[in-house]
Scaffold this motif. Structure first.
Motif, PDB file in Angstrom:
ATOM      1  N   THR A 112       0.810  -1.222   0.000  1.00  0.00           N
ATOM      2  CA  THR A 112       0.000   0.000   0.000  1.00  0.00           C
ATOM      3  C   THR A 112       0.840   1.268   0.000  1.00  0.00           C
ATOM      4  OG1 THR A 112      -0.115  -0.115   2.412  1.00  0.00           O
ATOM      5  CG2 THR A 112      -1.934  -1.111   1.176  1.00  0.00           C
ATOM      6  N   TRP A 129      -7.239   0.465   1.922  1.00  0.00           N
ATOM      7  CA  TRP A 129      -7.036  -0.871   2.475  1.00  0.00           C
ATOM      8  C   TRP A 129      -6.804  -0.843   3.977  1.00  0.00           C
ATOM      9  CZ3 TRP A 129      -8.213  -4.771  -0.576  1.00  0.00           C
ATOM     10  CH2 TRP A 129      -8.076  -4.635  -1.963  1.00  0.00           C
ATOM     11  N   ARG A 130      -7.362  -1.853   4.636  1.00  0.00           N
ATOM     12  CA  ARG A 130      -7.054  -2.115   6.035  1.00  0.00           C
ATOM     13  C   ARG A 130      -6.011  -3.244   6.058  1.00  0.00           C
ATOM     14  NH1 ARG A 130     -11.774  -3.139   7.721  1.00  0.00           N
ATOM     15  NH2 ARG A 130     -11.705  -5.423   7.753  1.00  0.00           N
ATOM     16  N   THR A 131      -4.843  -2.964   6.639  1.00  0.00           N
ATOM     17  CA  THR A 131      -3.725  -3.908   6.581  1.00  0.00           C
ATOM     18  C   THR A 131      -3.202  -4.204   7.978  1.00  0.00           C
ATOM     19  OG1 THR A 131      -2.110  -2.114   6.316  1.00  0.00           O
ATOM     20  CG2 THR A 131      -3.025  -3.092   4.302  1.00  0.00           C
ATOM     21  N   ASP A 145       3.228  -7.663   8.123  1.00  0.00           N
ATOM     22  CA  ASP A 145       3.601  -9.028   7.760  1.00  0.00           C
ATOM     23  C   ASP A 145       4.684  -9.498   8.733  1.00  0.00           C
ATOM     24  OD1 ASP A 145       4.476 -11.389   6.627  1.00  0.00           O
ATOM     25  OD2 ASP A 145       4.271 -10.667   4.571  1.00  0.00           O
ATOM     26  N   ALA A 177       3.207  -5.557   4.481  1.00  0.00           N
ATOM     27  CA  ALA A 177       1.871  -5.549   5.065  1.00  0.00           C
ATOM     28  C   ALA A 177       0.996  -6.558   4.325  1.00  0.00           C
ATOM     29  CB  ALA A 177       1.247  -4.159   4.994  1.00  0.00           C
ATOM     30  N   ARG A 178      -0.029  -7.018   5.014  1.00  0.00           N
ATOM     31  CA  ARG A 178      -0.997  -7.947   4.428  1.00  0.00           C
ATOM     32  C   ARG A 178      -2.393  -7.323   4.457  1.00  0.00           C
ATOM     33  NH1 ARG A 178       0.460 -13.156   3.540  1.00  0.00           N
ATOM     34  NH2 ARG A 178       2.521 -13.822   4.272  1.00  0.00           N
ATOM     35  N   TYR A 179      -3.165  -7.622   3.409  1.00  0.00           N
ATOM     36  CA  TYR A 179      -4.532  -7.120   3.361  1.00  0.00           C
ATOM     37  C   TYR A 179      -5.381  -7.785   4.430  1.00  0.00           C
ATOM     38  CZ  TYR A 179      -3.361  -5.565  -1.403  1.00  0.00           C
ATOM     39  OH  TYR A 179      -2.789  -4.970  -2.485  1.00  0.00           O
ATOM     40  N   GLN A 180      -6.256  -6.997   5.013  1.00  0.00           N
ATOM     41  CA  GLN A 180      -7.312  -7.540   5.863  1.00  0.00           C
ATOM     42  C   GLN A 180      -8.690  -7.215   5.309  1.00  0.00           C
ATOM     43  OE1 GLN A 180      -6.972  -6.299   9.981  1.00  0.00           O
ATOM     44  NE2 GLN A 180      -6.294  -8.349  10.552  1.00  0.00           N
ATOM     45  N   ARG A 206       1.334  -1.573  -5.319  1.00  0.00           N
ATOM     46  CA  ARG A 206       0.522  -2.624  -5.940  1.00  0.00           C
ATOM     47  C   ARG A 206       0.272  -2.306  -7.418  1.00  0.00           C
ATOM     48  NH1 ARG A 206      -5.381  -3.793  -6.037  1.00  0.00           N
ATOM     49  NH2 ARG A 206      -5.636  -6.075  -6.017  1.00  0.00           N
TER      50      ARG A 206
END
Length: 413
Positions: free
Chosen positions: A61, A122-124, A127, A134-137, A235
């Motif tokens: 992000t 995005w809400r992240t 990682d 970071a990872r997507y939530q 991204r």
């Protein structure tokens, strides 16, 4: 008591050589200065790799890829950590991460200068396997991107699953494709009583073909808002065509007198912190700091340039009878009772003279004084003894004691 050991010898005086001490001091001073500098500038030197949505982040992000791409293509991007840097004609890219971010200074202060606001999407979560990633939530609730420019500008927005088709351009260069999912602006909230009149109109620049605006111009000035950050974030930069279109879009948004592109991170928590410690290393106080450092350096050089070998300290309480007498005399002097010792000194001279001159052992006190007075001399013993006992200060006592000493010395001749 003494603070010097009984067994101190020459070996103890050379425990550390001058070169060793100098090296230890140099390392300590360098470490102390380094600690001060890092303490002052540590907040400004943070890498920003925290998985956030800003120009320093290399997370999915973030916008670090766009910054590097702009630098590689000669567009002179720079990271701004202070709101004072908003006074520029360059395009300012602002990336607030939530509705709680205060963007009022950029919104009101740059109404006539090119500014691009990128809304969050995005809400992240960080990682755990890769630092700075970071990872997507999932998607943020719509009230978060809507509230970024509110209450002065409050949009109505929509999120939905797109087919990834091309976006429609209304004058902007480049060819963008719709992110999956997509976030768009559908208009201005008509129920917002605090809406700024000069920014009540939206002019679409990139649309999704369904009435949603992905990129819009606010009012008639060069204020722009990007509803979906996936067009410019890391991204979106994974595709060459999208990256090329992103650079063309930034050039189109920028002003004609621009020297580069400014990416703000002060609103993401990476601004220059105000610290009194930093004043020591910045003009005009830097000159004073250097002067103090030079003074301390000269003082240190002077301390090492002693004359002759160092002298060992003497004991606080020396050994032997002489030291005992000296210490006793010092205590009497400190107590202020020297003048009262005249009579005792005269008695001591009387006893010494009786033994030295062979006075009969049966004689005591007045009889012994009469015997000593009968001896020939310029002065009588009793007169000298009375003068010593009558002394009221140190000077009188010293004169009377000297006279008794001379009287005894004359009797020995």
């Amino acid at each position: 008591m003494s603070d010097i050991g009984n067994g101190a010898g020459p070996a103890a005086a050379t425990l550390f050589r001058a070169r060793t001490v100098g090296l230890m001091l140099a390392i300590g001073i360098a470490g102390f200065i380094g600690m001060l500098v890092l303490g002052a500038y540590a907040p400004d030197l943070r890498s920003g790799r925290n998985g956030g949505a800003h120009a320093l982040s290399n997370a999915v992000t973030g916008y670090a890829a766009l910054v590097k791409l702009a630098e590689a293509t000669g567009r002179h991007p720079r990271i701004t950590r202070s709101k004072d840097a908003f006074e520029t004609e360059d395009l300012l890219v602002v990336t607030p991460e939530s509705a709680a971010t205060d963007i009022s200074l950029a919104l009101k202060g740059r109404s006539t200068r090119p500014t691009l606001f990128i809304l969050p999407k995005w809400r992240t979560v960080p990682d755990e396997k890769h630092s700075g990633w970071a990872r997507y939530q999932g998607l943020l609730p719509l009230y978060d991107p809507i509230g970024v420019l509110a209450p002065g500008i409050r949009f109505t927005m929509r999120q939905y699953r797109s087919g990834g088709g091309p976006l429609t351009s209304h004058g902007a260069p480049g060819r963008f494709f719709a992110p999956r999912p997509i976030q768009v602006i559908t208009g201005i909230d008509p129920h917002d009583d605090q809406q700024y009149d000069e920014w009540s109109d939206l002019h679409p620049i990139l649309t999704d073909g369904r009435g949603g605006m992905v990129l819009a111009q606010i009012g008639e000035g060069p204020l722009y808002v990007l509803a979906d950050p996936d067009l410019l974030n890391n991204r979106g930069m994974k595709e060459a065509g999208q990256a090329r279109a992103a650079l063309e879009l930034l050039d189109w948004l920028n002003s004609t007198d621009a020297d580069g592109i400014a990416f703000d991170v002060s609103m993401n928590g990476f601004g220059h912190s105000r610290s009194p410690l930093k004043l020591l290393f910045e003009p005009p106080f830097l000159a004073m700091t250097l002067a103090i450092a030079a003074t301390l350096l000269l003082a240190g050089v002077h301390a090492f340039g002693r004359f002759g070998p160092p002298r060992a300290r003497t004991r606080a309480v020396a050994f032997g009878k002489t030291a005992l007498v000296d210490n006793s005399a010092l205590l009497i002097r400190k107590a202020g009772r020297e003048a009262r010792l005249g009579g005792r000194y005269a008695a001591a001279i009387r006893d010494r003279a009786a033994r030295a001159f062979g006075a009969p052992a049966r004689l005591r006190d007045a009889a012994l004084d009469d015997y000593l007075d009968s001896m020939k001399g310029a002065h009588r013993f009793t007169d000298l003894a009375q003068a010593a006992e009558a002394a009221t200060d140190r000077r009188d006592l010293l004169e009377a004691a000297q006279a008794l000493h001379d009287w005894q010395k004359d009797r020995h001749r």
